[in-house]
Design a protein around this motif. Structure first.
Motif, PDB file in Angstrom:
ATOM      1  N   GLY A  78       0.818  -1.211   0.000  1.00 48.19           N
ATOM      2  CA  GLY A  78       0.000   0.000   0.000  1.00 48.19           C
ATOM      3  C   GLY A  78       0.849   1.257   0.000  1.00 48.19           C
ATOM      4  N   LEU A  79       1.961   1.227   0.725  1.00 42.47           N
ATOM      5  CA  LEU A  79       2.871   2.373   0.726  1.00 42.47           C
ATOM      6  C   LEU A  79       3.461   2.606  -0.658  1.00 42.47           C
ATOM      7  CD1 LEU A  79       4.521   4.522   2.295  1.00 42.47           C
ATOM      8  CD2 LEU A  79       6.203   2.729   2.770  1.00 42.47           C
ATOM      9  N   LEU A  80       3.786   1.537  -1.364  1.00 44.15           N
ATOM     10  CA  LEU A  80       4.318   1.671  -2.719  1.00 44.15           C
ATOM     11  C   LEU A  80       3.287   2.314  -3.653  1.00 44.15           C
ATOM     12  CD1 LEU A  80       6.603   1.118  -4.715  1.00 44.15           C
ATOM     13  CD2 LEU A  80       5.634  -1.165  -5.085  1.00 44.15           C
ATOM     14  N   VAL A  81       2.025   1.925  -3.513  1.00 45.20           N
ATOM     15  CA  VAL A  81       0.965   2.540  -4.322  1.00 45.20           C
ATOM     16  C   VAL A  81       0.850   4.032  -4.003  1.00 45.20           C
ATOM     17  CG1 VAL A  81      -1.521   2.563  -4.772  1.00 45.20           C
ATOM     18  CG2 VAL A  81      -0.306   0.390  -4.572  1.00 45.20           C
ATOM     19  N   THR A  82       0.941   4.382  -2.728  1.00 48.20           N
ATOM     20  CA  THR A  82       0.898   5.799  -2.337  1.00 48.20           C
ATOM     21  C   THR A  82       2.039   6.579  -2.964  1.00 48.20           C
ATOM     22  OG1 THR A  82      -0.213   5.318  -0.241  1.00 48.20           O
ATOM     23  CG2 THR A  82       1.031   7.358  -0.369  1.00 48.20           C
ATOM     24  N   LEU A  83       3.235   6.021  -2.946  1.00 44.60           N
ATOM     25  CA  LEU A  83       4.390   6.701  -3.525  1.00 44.60           C
ATOM     26  C   LEU A  83       4.227   6.866  -5.040  1.00 44.60           C
ATOM     27  CD1 LEU A  83       7.298   4.980  -1.558  1.00 44.60           C
ATOM     28  CD2 LEU A  83       6.410   7.293  -1.247  1.00 44.60           C
ATOM     29  N   GLU A  84       3.721   5.840  -5.705  1.00 41.34           N
ATOM     30  CA  GLU A  84       3.518   5.929  -7.156  1.00 41.34           C
ATOM     31  C   GLU A  84       2.502   7.011  -7.512  1.00 41.34           C
ATOM     32  OE1 GLU A  84       2.430   2.080  -8.476  1.00 41.34           O
ATOM     33  OE2 GLU A  84       4.445   1.236  -8.343  1.00 41.34           O
ATOM     34  N   VAL A  85       1.382   7.001  -6.826  1.00 39.87           N
ATOM     35  CA  VAL A  85       0.342   7.996  -7.113  1.00 39.87           C
ATOM     36  C   VAL A  85       0.855   9.403  -6.830  1.00 39.87           C
ATOM     37  CG1 VAL A  85      -1.947   8.820  -6.424  1.00 39.87           C
ATOM     38  CG2 VAL A  85      -1.529   6.375  -6.705  1.00 39.87           C
ATOM     39  N   ALA A  86       1.544   9.581  -5.695  1.00 47.86           N
ATOM     40  CA  ALA A  86       2.054  10.904  -5.344  1.00 47.86           C
ATOM     41  C   ALA A  86       3.106  11.375  -6.344  1.00 47.86           C
ATOM     42  CB  ALA A  86       2.637  10.879  -3.930  1.00 47.86           C
ATOM     43  N   ALA A  87       4.002  10.477  -6.778  1.00 47.55           N
ATOM     44  CA  ALA A  87       5.066  10.870  -7.702  1.00 47.55           C
ATOM     45  C   ALA A  87       4.502  11.261  -9.060  1.00 47.55           C
ATOM     46  CB  ALA A  87       6.068   9.722  -7.850  1.00 47.55           C
ATOM     47  N   TYR A  88       3.639  10.421  -9.611  1.00 42.92           N
ATOM     48  CA  TYR A  88       3.043  10.736 -10.911  1.00 42.92           C
ATOM     49  C   TYR A  88       2.222  12.028 -10.843  1.00 42.92           C
ATOM     50  CZ  TYR A  88       4.282   5.988 -12.389  1.00 42.92           C
ATOM     51  OH  TYR A  88       4.963   4.834 -12.711  1.00 42.92           O
ATOM     52  N   SER A  89       1.439  12.169  -9.808  1.00 47.76           N
ATOM     53  CA  SER A  89       0.572  13.348  -9.694  1.00 47.76           C
ATOM     54  C   SER A  89       1.387  14.614  -9.477  1.00 47.76           C
ATOM     55  CB  SER A  89      -0.421  13.153  -8.544  1.00 47.76           C
ATOM     56  OG  SER A  89      -1.205  12.001  -8.728  1.00 47.76           O
ATOM     57  N   ALA A  90       2.480  14.515  -8.736  1.00 49.83           N
ATOM     58  CA  ALA A  90       3.311  15.700  -8.495  1.00 49.83           C
ATOM     59  C   ALA A  90       3.946  16.194  -9.787  1.00 49.83           C
ATOM     60  CB  ALA A  90       4.382  15.379  -7.461  1.00 49.83           C
ATOM     61  N   VAL A  91       4.483  15.265 -10.588  1.00 50.60           N
ATOM     62  CA  VAL A  91       5.130  15.660 -11.847  1.00 50.60           C
ATOM     63  C   VAL A  91       4.111  16.207 -12.833  1.00 50.60           C
ATOM     64  CG1 VAL A  91       6.438  14.823 -13.828  1.00 50.60           C
ATOM     65  CG2 VAL A  91       7.023  14.032 -11.527  1.00 50.60           C
ATOM     66  N   LEU A  92       3.020  15.473 -13.037  1.00 54.52           N
ATOM     67  CA  LEU A  92       2.001  15.914 -13.984  1.00 54.52           C
ATOM     68  C   LEU A  92       1.318  17.196 -13.512  1.00 54.52           C
ATOM     69  CD1 LEU A  92       0.366  12.488 -14.910  1.00 54.52           C
ATOM     70  CD2 LEU A  92       2.033  13.806 -16.229  1.00 54.52           C
ATOM     71  N   GLY A  93       1.091  17.305 -12.211  1.00 54.98           N
ATOM     72  CA  GLY A  93       0.472  18.511 -11.678  1.00 54.98           C
ATOM     73  C   GLY A  93       1.354  19.730 -11.848  1.00 54.98           C
ATOM     74  N   LEU A  94       2.666  19.566 -11.633  1.00 54.56           N
ATOM     75  CA  LEU A  94       3.578  20.699 -11.810  1.00 54.56           C
ATOM     76  C   LEU A  94       3.672  21.108 -13.276  1.00 54.56           C
ATOM     77  CD1 LEU A  94       5.586  22.699 -10.653  1.00 54.56           C
ATOM     78  CD2 LEU A  94       7.367  20.940 -10.852  1.00 54.56           C
ATOM     79  N   LEU A  95       3.771  20.125 -14.170  1.00 53.08           N
ATOM     80  CA  LEU A  95       3.814  20.451 -15.600  1.00 53.08           C
ATOM     81  C   LEU A  95       2.535  21.157 -16.042  1.00 53.08           C
ATOM     82  CD1 LEU A  95       5.429  17.192 -17.065  1.00 53.08           C
ATOM     83  CD2 LEU A  95       6.529  19.400 -16.652  1.00 53.08           C
ATOM     84  N   GLY A  96       1.406  20.630 -15.590  1.00 49.90           N
ATOM     85  CA  GLY A  96       0.147  21.297 -15.914  1.00 49.90           C
ATOM     86  C   GLY A  96       0.057  22.686 -15.313  1.00 49.90           C
ATOM     87  N   GLY A  97       0.584  22.855 -14.113  1.00 54.53           N
ATOM     88  CA  GLY A  97       0.577  24.172 -13.481  1.00 54.53           C
ATOM     89  C   GLY A  97       1.435  25.173 -14.229  1.00 54.53           C
ATOM     90  N   ILE A  98       2.579  24.724 -14.741  1.00 59.05           N
ATOM     91  CA  ILE A  98       3.444  25.624 -15.523  1.00 59.05           C
ATOM     92  C   ILE A  98       2.732  26.079 -16.793  1.00 59.05           C
ATOM     93  CG2 ILE A  98       5.602  25.758 -16.824  1.00 59.05           C
ATOM     94  CD1 ILE A  98       6.824  23.855 -14.777  1.00 59.05           C
TER      95      ILE A  98
END
Length: 326
Positions: A78-98
């Protein structure tokens, strides 16, 4: 002028200071006493001690079960799933924010309007509502197509096959994160001095080069601390993906709590400690990223925790030597 009989001069009345230790004692400045600070410190220590005592001695927390669950494979999955979701969302969210921030600052009224509307809408919709809407998106649009609006479609695909639980979680968190990241990036870009833009334009540099090589690196000094706060919130927001059937850290703990009702509190403590570890690691990364981008903006870089420890030990040794000399 002669002194009257029996008069004592100032030099005779002052005590003689001969030894170095007496001179140092005479020149020492006494610090200002602050009883309020000592009282507040004592009260804080008592409260912390009582909290720690209750946390350790209360059998309701079941620390033995906490140790049992903390590194269980199901929790780590479950921790691995949390890390995957957070990592993907952080990168995509930052790119979208830019992209949204650049569109908001562009001269095109259409781009500004679309960007503003997106930020306004996504910041107004609760994240759990957005995730549930995406989870039931296939009920509204069973197939998606790409083509000419109101015209022929070039190709179609089944939405239900692409919209897995992981994709829904990442897309939902990324869309939500991009709206907040856009304002963070826009504020960072606006914080760059206008003279930097004018100097880059005077050199005849292309607009893209001006932004990526001159403006954006300086804006990162302002963007980094604000976006890391958003990133910490994103890590905690991953607990909501449990409601779209994705078993992350929190979802796994909830499932195990339903199977083992007596271990609900230890499982919640496991989740709490893991989130504390994750957010602490993000804070450490934030410190070093801020320190990196502070180069050239300050006369000296902020000291690292190891440097602070060395400085504190050096000052303590110097103080002990001064006290011993007195």
């Amino acid at each position: 002028m002669s002194e009257p009989p029996g008069a004592v001069t100032l030099a005779e009345a002052a005590p003689a200071i001969d030894t170095p230790s007496e001179k140092l004692t005479a020149q020492r400045v006494q610090p200002l006493r602050r009883p309020g600070r000592w009282i507040a410190t004592a009260v804080a220590l008592v409260l912390v001690a009582q909290f720690a005592h209750g946390l350790i001695s209360n059998p309701f927390y079941q620390w033995d079960r906490f140790g049992y669950w903390f590194l269980r494979p199901v929790i780590l999955d479950g921790l691995l799933v949390t890390l995957e979701v957070a990592a993907y969302s952080a990168v995509l969210g930052l790119l979208g924010g830019i992209l949204l921030a650049v569109a908001r600052l562009s001269r095109s009224p259409v781009l500004r309007a679309v960007s503003w509307t997106y930020v306004w809408a996504l910041r107004s919709i609760p994240l759990i509502v957005l995730l549930l809407f995406l989870y039931n998106f296939s009920a509204l649009y069973q197939t998606l197509s790409v083509g000419v609006p109101f015209g022929p479609a070039f190709f179609r695909f089944d939405e239900s096959r692409l919209a897995t639980d992981m994709v829904i979680a990442v897309v939902g968190l990324s869309l939500n994160e991009a709206a907040y990241a856009a304002e963070v990036v826009r504020g960072g870009i606006l914080s760059v001095d206008q003279g930097q833009h004018e100097a880059a334009a005077a050199l005849g540099l292309p607009k893209g080069y001006q932004f990526w090589k001159i403006v954006f690196p300086q804006a990162l000094r302002s963007i980094t601390p604000n976006y890391v706060n958003q990133l910490i919130g994103l890590v905690k927001s991953t607990s909501l993906v449990f409601y779209v059937s994705l078993l992350d850290l929190f979802g796994t703990a909830q499932t195990m709590g339903a199977t083992y009702p007596g271990d609900i509190v230890p499982l919640l403590l496991v989740v709490t400690v893991w989130y504390l570890i994750l957010t602490s690691l993000v804070s450490v990364v934030q410190f070093y990223v801020e320190r990196y981008y502070a180069r050239g903006a300050t006369r000296s870089l902020p000291p690292t925790p190891l440097q602070k420890l060395r400085t504190g030990l050096t000052d303590l040794r110097a103080r002990i030597r001064r006290e011993a000399a007195v």
